[in-house]
Design an enzyme around this catalytic site. Structure first.
Site, short mmCIF file in Angstrom:
data_model
loop_
_atom_site.label_atom_id
_atom_site.label_comp_id
_atom_site.label_asym_id
_atom_site.label_seq_id
_atom_site.Cartn_x
_atom_site.Cartn_y
_atom_site.Cartn_z
N ILE A 1 0.84 -1.21 0.00
CA ILE A 1 0.00 0.00 0.00
C ILE A 1 0.88 1.25 0.00
O ILE A 1 0.58 2.23 -0.68
CB ILE A 1 -0.95 -0.01 1.24
CG1 ILE A 1 -2.02 -1.09 1.06
CG2 ILE A 1 -1.58 1.36 1.47
CD1 ILE A 1 -2.87 -1.36 2.31
N GLU B 1 11.08 -19.08 18.93
CA GLU B 1 10.17 -19.82 19.82
C GLU B 1 9.35 -20.88 19.05
O GLU B 1 8.18 -21.13 19.36
CB GLU B 1 9.30 -18.87 20.63
CG GLU B 1 10.18 -17.96 21.48
CD GLU B 1 9.57 -17.49 22.78
OE1 GLU B 1 8.65 -18.15 23.28
OE2 GLU B 1 10.05 -16.47 23.30
N1 CAA Z 1 4.87 -29.47 27.82
C1 CAA Z 1 5.34 -30.45 28.63
N2 CAA Z 1 6.00 -31.53 28.15
C2 CAA Z 1 6.15 -31.63 26.81
C3 CAA Z 1 5.67 -30.66 25.93
C4 CAA Z 1 5.00 -29.55 26.48
N3 CAA Z 1 4.51 -28.58 25.70
N4 CAA Z 1 5.98 -31.02 24.67
C5 CAA Z 1 6.62 -32.19 24.75
N5 CAA Z 1 6.73 -32.56 26.06
C6 CAA Z 1 7.31 -33.80 26.59
C7 CAA Z 1 6.61 -35.00 25.95
O1 CAA Z 1 5.44 -35.35 26.68
C8 CAA Z 1 7.67 -36.07 26.03
O2 CAA Z 1 7.71 -36.61 27.31
P1 CAA Z 1 7.53 -38.22 27.55
O3 CAA Z 1 8.66 -38.84 26.79
O4 CAA Z 1 7.62 -38.38 29.02
O5 CAA Z 1 6.21 -38.54 26.96
C9 CAA Z 1 8.96 -35.28 25.85
O6 CAA Z 1 8.66 -33.92 26.19
C10 CAA Z 1 9.49 -35.34 24.44
O7 CAA Z 1 8.48 -34.80 23.58
P2 CAA Z 1 8.51 -35.04 22.01
O8 CAA Z 1 8.67 -36.51 21.75
O9 CAA Z 1 7.33 -34.36 21.43
O10 CAA Z 1 9.88 -34.30 21.60
P3 CAA Z 1 10.54 -34.06 20.19
O11 CAA Z 1 11.99 -34.28 20.30
O12 CAA Z 1 9.80 -34.81 19.12
O13 CAA Z 1 10.37 -32.48 19.98
C11 CAA Z 1 9.34 -30.44 19.25
C12 CAA Z 1 9.21 -31.82 19.91
C13 CAA Z 1 7.93 -29.89 19.34
C14 CAA Z 1 9.77 -30.52 17.79
C15 CAA Z 1 10.34 -29.56 20.05
O14 CAA Z 1 11.65 -29.99 19.86
C16 CAA Z 1 10.20 -28.10 19.70
O15 CAA Z 1 9.32 -27.39 20.22
N6 CAA Z 1 11.12 -27.57 18.84
C17 CAA Z 1 11.19 -26.12 18.60
C18 CAA Z 1 12.20 -25.51 19.53
C19 CAA Z 1 11.90 -24.10 19.86
O16 CAA Z 1 10.74 -23.67 19.92
N7 CAA Z 1 12.93 -23.35 20.14
C20 CAA Z 1 12.78 -21.99 20.58
C21 CAA Z 1 14.06 -21.49 21.12
S1 CAA Z 1 13.86 -20.29 22.35
C22 CAA Z 1 13.64 -18.82 21.56
O17 CAA Z 1 13.47 -18.76 20.37
C23 CAA Z 1 13.60 -17.64 22.47
C24 CAA Z 1 13.84 -16.37 21.77
O18 CAA Z 1 14.89 -16.09 21.26
C25 CAA Z 1 12.80 -15.35 21.72
#
Ligand code: CAA
Length: 380
Positions: free
Chosen positions: A338, A364
């Site tokens: 725009i 995040e």
């Molecule tokens: N709350 C509580 N526990 C959780 C959960 C949640 N939201 N999510 C997963 N878990 C637990 C699961 O229950 C599991 O536990 P159990 O084995 O006891 O069942 C365990 O954690 C492992 O979970 P997953 O098998 O789902 O794990 P994964 O390795 O497949 O990963 C993912 C999942 C969603 C891909 C995760 O790795 C993820 O969120 N990745 C993105 C990372 C991210 O967001 N990084 C941000 C960095 S910080 C930042 O950016 C700050 C900044 O600068 C502003």
């Protein structure tokens, strides 16, 4: 169903709206160009009690919840996204987990200082080989008598250059599956062996601090562990459920700034003998921007409402972040379109909004990670 914000949340929204209009909007370009946030803004945040917005009153905070934080972050990010993310990380990624998982001693030590902004908090999860795959962290903490010795390097740490305390996620048990062998440590910045490394030059949110943080033979006491040993991945993920509501709110705020700029410009800019806002092509852009942003804002408040009631909100937080970050980037793109050539240059703040919006799809949890979280939650 009640769509009215309660009195406290309305008060926070009005206060932060005034702060954004009076102090942030006039300084946002300066923050962007100078790569830092002005001292006056840091002081005003303290004066308004925003560092401790979600920290309980007994520790010197305002004792409000995620709904208030959402309202505040929408307004603050409408003014300056660099300031907005600084406050989001401080409250949702540091204050909140210490309050939720901390021992009485940890809370008494850290929350009062965080509440006043005497120290800024920072969250250290990401590494060179652990971004979307957050469980792959290689930073290690090895037992040393009663305590631990930490080694490793964290990347893209928001607030890295300003922080007085870091929440650091490290591998404490290499013999179990990735997510089961991590712990979270509270690490004061002045601990020997902690070093803030390179400061990143970013496309957007340039006023915020993003650095490398290095840990070299950092000795930590047993009392530095936040939550249970080897349960740090759950602390990290649960904390990010809250943090993602904060970034979703940031995205709504940036999008709202784009919408406001677009409406204003559409009323002023004349082409073909009339304001461009008289053309349907522009009206449709405005209508789509407003509708997507309203949808995103409602998702933010739904997730915040659930979290304030200690109800599960992993999917809802991810839906808020997915929808809001896409809406913000859509709004920023349409806003720039725009504004045309004027918007593409530094004659207006529109090019900054365009750059600032982009990060909301990255940090995040990137957009496709939000989709993965939502789909896993629905489909198992
Ligand atoms: N709350 C509580 N526990 C959780 C959960 C949640 N939201 N999510 C997963 N878990 C637990 C699961 O229950 C599991 O536990 P159990 O084995 O006891 O069942 C365990 O954690 C492992 O979970 P997953 O098998 O789902 O794990 P994964 O390795 O497949 O990963 C993912 C999942 C969603 C891909 C995760 O790795 C993820 O969120 N990745 C993105 C990372 C991210 O967001 N990084 C941000 C960095 S910080 C930042 O950016 C700050 C900044 O600068 C502003």
């Amino acid at each position: 169903m009640d769509f009215d914000l309660n009195e406290d949340v309305q008060m926070v929204r009005d206060m932060t709206r005034d702060f954004a209009d009076g102090d942030l909007i006039p300084r946002a370009t300066q923050h962007d160009r100078e790569g830092t946030i002005s001292k006056e803004v840091f002081e005003k945040i303290a004066e308004l009690g925003l560092w401790g917005l979600t920290i309980p009153e007994q520790f010197g905070g305002a004792g409000l919840g995620n709904e208030a934080l959402t309202a505040a972050l929408i307004e603050l990010n409408r003014g300056c996204a660099a300031t907005g993310v600084t406050l989001s990380v401080h409250n949702s990624l540091v204050g909140a987990p210490i309050n939720k998982w901390g021992t009485d001693e940890q809370k008494a030590q850290w929350l009062p200082q965080l509440a006043t902004g005497e120290i800024i908090g920072s969250y250290c999860l990401t590494e060179a080989n652990a971004g979307s795959d957050a469980a792959a962290v290689q930073t290690s903490a090895v037992r040393d008598g009663d305590g631990w010795v930490m080694n490793g390097t964290k990347l893209w740490v928001t607030n890295g250059g300003w922080a007085g305390v870091f929440l650091v996620y490290a591998r404490t048990n290499p013999d179990v599956s990735k997510a089961k062998g991590m712990s979270c440590f509270i690490v004061p910045k002045d601990t020997p062996g902690v070093r803030v490394g390179k400061t990143e030059l970013k496309a957007g949110i340039r006023g915020s601090s993003t650095t490398e943080v290095v840990f070299e033979n950092v000795k930590l006491p047993a009392s530095a562990v936040l939550g249970e040993v080897d349960s740090g991945f759950k602390v990290a993920m649960d904390t990010l459920d809250g943090g993602r509501i904060g970034i979703a709110s940031q995205a709504v705020g940036i999008g709202r700034a784009c919408l406001e700029a677009s409406i204003k410009y559409a009323g002023e800019r004349e082409q073909f003998g009339r304001p461009i806002g008289h053309f349907q092509a522009i009206q449709w852009k405005i209508a789509d921007m407003a509708s997507r942003l309203d949808a995103a804002e409602l998702l933010c408040f739904r997730a915040a409402w659930l979290r304030d009631r200690q109800r599960p909100c992993t999917r809802e937080a991810a839906q808020a972040k997915l929808t809001a970050s896409l809406a913000a980037n859509f709004a920023a793109d349409e806003c720039l379109q725009i504004h045309g050539g004027f918007g593409y240059t530094d004659h207006s703040h529109v090019e900054r909004l365009f750059r600032d919006a982009r990060i909301t799809e990255i940090y995040e949890g990137a957009t496709d990670i939000q989709r993965l979280v939502i789909a896993r939650n629905l489909m198992g």
